[in-house]
Design a protein around this motif. Sequence first.
Motif, PDB file in Angstrom:
ATOM      1  N   LYS A 162     -49.507 -74.761  64.478  1.00  0.00           N
ATOM      2  CA  LYS A 162     -49.409 -75.835  65.687  1.00  0.00           C
ATOM      3  C   LYS A 162     -48.271 -75.545  65.704  1.00  0.00           C
ATOM      4  N   ASN A 163     -47.119 -75.305  65.551  1.00  0.00           N
ATOM      5  CA  ASN A 163     -45.878 -75.173  64.656  1.00  0.00           C
ATOM      6  C   ASN A 163     -45.065 -73.975  64.945  1.00  0.00           C
ATOM      7  N   CYS A 164     -45.587 -73.012  65.090  1.00  0.00           N
ATOM      8  CA  CYS A 164     -45.482 -71.975  64.728  1.00  0.00           C
ATOM      9  C   CYS A 164     -45.231 -70.803  65.572  1.00  0.00           C
ATOM     10  N   VAL A 165     -44.213 -69.850  65.785  1.00  0.00           N
ATOM     11  CA  VAL A 165     -43.477 -69.181  67.592  1.00  0.00           C
ATOM     12  C   VAL A 165     -44.318 -68.665  68.016  1.00  0.00           C
ATOM     13  N   SER A 166     -45.442 -69.172  69.575  1.00  0.00           N
ATOM     14  CA  SER A 166     -46.698 -68.683  69.314  1.00  0.00           C
ATOM     15  C   SER A 166     -46.298 -69.139  70.488  1.00  0.00           C
ATOM     16  N   GLU A 167     -47.213 -68.031  72.112  1.00  0.00           N
ATOM     17  CA  GLU A 167     -48.085 -68.562  73.304  1.00  0.00           C
ATOM     18  C   GLU A 167     -47.691 -69.570  73.507  1.00  0.00           C
ATOM     19  N   LYS A 168     -49.260 -70.292  72.511  1.00  0.00           N
ATOM     20  CA  LYS A 168     -49.584 -71.638  72.623  1.00  0.00           C
ATOM     21  C   LYS A 168     -48.246 -73.006  72.234  1.00  0.00           C
ATOM     22  N   LEU A 169     -47.086 -72.610  71.910  1.00  0.00           N
ATOM     23  CA  LEU A 169     -47.032 -73.722  71.722  1.00  0.00           C
ATOM     24  C   LEU A 169     -45.601 -73.718  72.968  1.00  0.00           C
ATOM     25  N   PHE A 170     -45.236 -72.753  73.175  1.00  0.00           N
ATOM     26  CA  PHE A 170     -44.263 -72.528  74.283  1.00  0.00           C
ATOM     27  C   PHE A 170     -44.975 -73.549  75.867  1.00  0.00           C
ATOM     28  N   MET A 171     -45.985 -72.929  75.646  1.00  0.00           N
ATOM     29  CA  MET A 171     -47.830 -73.414  77.264  1.00  0.00           C
ATOM     30  C   MET A 171     -47.972 -75.003  76.472  1.00  0.00           C
ATOM     31  N   GLU A 172     -47.700 -75.359  75.304  1.00  0.00           N
ATOM     32  CA  GLU A 172     -47.546 -76.871  75.714  1.00  0.00           C
ATOM     33  C   GLU A 172     -46.554 -77.617  75.831  1.00  0.00           C
ATOM     34  N   MET A 173     -45.786 -76.617  75.324  1.00  0.00           N
ATOM     35  CA  MET A 173     -44.194 -77.536  76.102  1.00  0.00           C
ATOM     36  C   MET A 173     -44.232 -77.984  77.254  1.00  0.00           C
ATOM     37  N   ALA A 174     -44.887 -76.240  77.580  1.00  0.00           N
ATOM     38  CA  ALA A 174     -44.662 -76.796  79.795  1.00  0.00           C
ATOM     39  C   ALA A 174     -45.463 -77.455  80.002  1.00  0.00           C
ATOM     40  N   ASP A 175     -46.608 -77.857  79.792  1.00  0.00           N
ATOM     41  CA  ASP A 175     -47.522 -78.900  80.142  1.00  0.00           C
ATOM     42  C   ASP A 175     -47.510 -79.991  79.694  1.00  0.00           C
ATOM     43  N   ARG A 176     -46.606 -80.525  78.547  1.00  0.00           N
ATOM     44  CA  ARG A 176     -45.688 -81.572  78.900  1.00  0.00           C
ATOM     45  C   ARG A 176     -44.269 -81.811  79.670  1.00  0.00           C
ATOM     46  N   LEU A 177     -43.822 -80.845  80.140  1.00  0.00           N
ATOM     47  CA  LEU A 177     -42.476 -81.102  80.852  1.00  0.00           C
ATOM     48  C   LEU A 177     -43.328 -81.562  82.069  1.00  0.00           C
ATOM     49  N   VAL A 178     -44.260 -80.964  82.532  1.00  0.00           N
ATOM     50  CA  VAL A 178     -45.360 -81.550  83.605  1.00  0.00           C
ATOM     51  C   VAL A 178     -45.524 -82.301  83.977  1.00  0.00           C
ATOM     52  N   GLU A 179     -46.584 -83.045  82.680  1.00  0.00           N
ATOM     53  CA  GLU A 179     -47.131 -84.546  82.900  1.00  0.00           C
ATOM     54  C   GLU A 179     -46.497 -85.125  82.283  1.00  0.00           C
ATOM     55  N   ASP A 180     -45.248 -84.612  81.523  1.00  0.00           N
ATOM     56  CA  ASP A 180     -44.631 -86.368  81.189  1.00  0.00           C
ATOM     57  C   ASP A 180     -42.925 -86.713  81.977  1.00  0.00           C
ATOM     58  N   GLY A 181     -42.953 -86.033  83.390  1.00  0.00           N
ATOM     59  CA  GLY A 181     -41.492 -86.792  83.695  1.00  0.00           C
ATOM     60  C   GLY A 181     -40.373 -85.844  83.737  1.00  0.00           C
ATOM     61  N   TYR A 182     -40.640 -84.630  82.822  1.00  0.00           N
ATOM     62  CA  TYR A 182     -39.780 -84.199  82.456  1.00  0.00           C
ATOM     63  C   TYR A 182     -39.337 -83.284  83.865  1.00  0.00           C
ATOM     64  N   LYS A 183     -39.814 -82.231  84.208  1.00  0.00           N
ATOM     65  CA  LYS A 183     -39.779 -80.931  85.107  1.00  0.00           C
ATOM     66  C   LYS A 183     -39.723 -82.475  86.753  1.00  0.00           C
ATOM     67  N   ASP A 184     -39.632 -83.238  86.764  1.00  0.00           N
ATOM     68  CA  ASP A 184     -39.886 -84.402  88.019  1.00  0.00           C
ATOM     69  C   ASP A 184     -38.081 -84.835  87.624  1.00  0.00           C
ATOM     70  N   ALA A 185     -37.801 -85.091  86.989  1.00  0.00           N
ATOM     71  CA  ALA A 185     -36.468 -85.317  86.195  1.00  0.00           C
ATOM     72  C   ALA A 185     -35.750 -84.338  86.379  1.00  0.00           C
ATOM     73  N   GLY A 186     -35.485 -83.103  86.402  1.00  0.00           N
ATOM     74  CA  GLY A 186     -34.665 -81.417  86.002  1.00  0.00           C
ATOM     75  C   GLY A 186     -35.033 -80.656  85.398  1.00  0.00           C
ATOM     76  N   TYR A 187     -35.882 -80.893  84.261  1.00  0.00           N
ATOM     77  CA  TYR A 187     -36.405 -79.752  83.260  1.00  0.00           C
ATOM     78  C   TYR A 187     -36.527 -79.040  84.005  1.00  0.00           C
ATOM     79  N   GLU A 188     -36.398 -77.465  83.884  1.00  0.00           N
ATOM     80  CA  GLU A 188     -37.219 -76.198  84.452  1.00  0.00           C
ATOM     81  C   GLU A 188     -37.587 -75.454  83.545  1.00  0.00           C
ATOM     82  N   TYR A 189     -36.820 -74.896  82.462  1.00  0.00           N
ATOM     83  CA  TYR A 189     -36.583 -73.951  81.526  1.00  0.00           C
ATOM     84  C   TYR A 189     -37.485 -74.162  80.059  1.00  0.00           C
ATOM     85  N   VAL A 190     -37.973 -73.657  80.213  1.00  0.00           N
ATOM     86  CA  VAL A 190     -39.293 -72.905  79.162  1.00  0.00           C
ATOM     87  C   VAL A 190     -38.450 -71.898  77.667  1.00  0.00           C
TER      88      VAL A 190
END
Length: 418
Positions: A48-76
């Motif tokens: 769940k917490n290792c440096v892997s593509e799964k971690l970065f994909m999950e964080m990208a999903d959260r950025l989009v679905e939880d409003g961070y992208k709309d607030a301006g957070y765009e880099y992963v």
Amino acid sequence: MWASAVLLVLLGSFGANALDNGLARTPPMGWLAWERFRCNVNCTADPKNCVSEKLFMEMADRLVEDGYKDAGYEYVNIDDCWMAKQRDANNKLYADPERFPSGIKGLADYMHKKGLKLGIYLDYGTKTCGGYPGSLDYLELDAKTIADWGVDMLKMDGCYADVKTMKTGYPQMTKYLNATGRPILFSCSWPDYERGAGIPINYTLVAENCNIWRNYVDIQDSWQSVLSIIDYYAKEQDTLVPVAGPGNFNDPDMLIIGDFSLSVEQAKAQMAMWAILAAPLLMSNDLRTITPEYRDILLNKDVIAISQDNAGIMGKRVLQHHANGIEAWTRPLSNGVFSIVFFSRSVKEPEFVTVVMKALAVSSDTSYEVTDVYAQKSMGVFKPTDSITVYVNPNGVVMLKATPQKVWKVENNMIVLN
């Protein structure tokens, strides 16, 4: 002074080999793995917490679905320990195939489909800080490689390197990034290594070659770490303020809001201070488990608007009250607006602070409508000679926005707006 300092940076950016990517016109926003996830590569024991593509994909999903992208957070942003331990037969870097089975190109495509951008990490020395292959002697190849992958941001660290060569080495990388033709935001660790080695820093050269740059030690998950960074920026503000501006920003390191150590008041303080410093807002936390009160701080649209003000001027400390541990910082914004933060170091109790407006470095003779940014309420209209009183919680902030009032006056027998 503020305007001429920004103009100096902008004029300096047109040198022959200067960074030419049109990026970071306001401080970049996004998410970065390092402070929270470090160099955890044990995906067998800790998937769940290792440096892997799964971690970065999950964080990208959260950025989009939880409003961070709309607030301006765009880099992963990927940090250290993403690589295989060796370069390939053509001396190219490649991602650890077990942890990144899609490769970096596949991960970049995933981000781009979501309207996000991917950042990656390299090291100027012979090895990365985590012991993976460094970029020394491969700068041009590595620049081409990450551009071919579709990378949008590069953080270049400086472990296992001769710090004395960084004044030539980092500008070399700038030249190679320019040559790729791909806009890649360049984050440099170069000034921090020179500071640590006692080498004088040429900030004009840094600003010509980097979009953002680290000046001081890595942030840790503690309030004391946040305080030490703020102290450094206060001490060096006369050097750091003139080099900040659109395209070029000092980077006090990651937001640790929502991690383990900061209280809600301390989290509000870090967010406000990073906005006053015109700092990149790069979160390093677990967006999958962050609690609502911390998420709300990170998504506060009024604080983000101050951070992202297009004048790009860095704020500075203007008052220091040793007796009660409270200081005031002011940042000039566009259209004559100012943001002011009263910042408390007290651990005992809330404090009342009364200050004359003109002592806060507001520059106009007009009156100001003052609003409390976090409380979202007006405090009234104040002239520069008026006193303003705020109530600051321990280890907390009061963040204000002072907007000059439009004044009607008589001119040539007509009423006009001044």
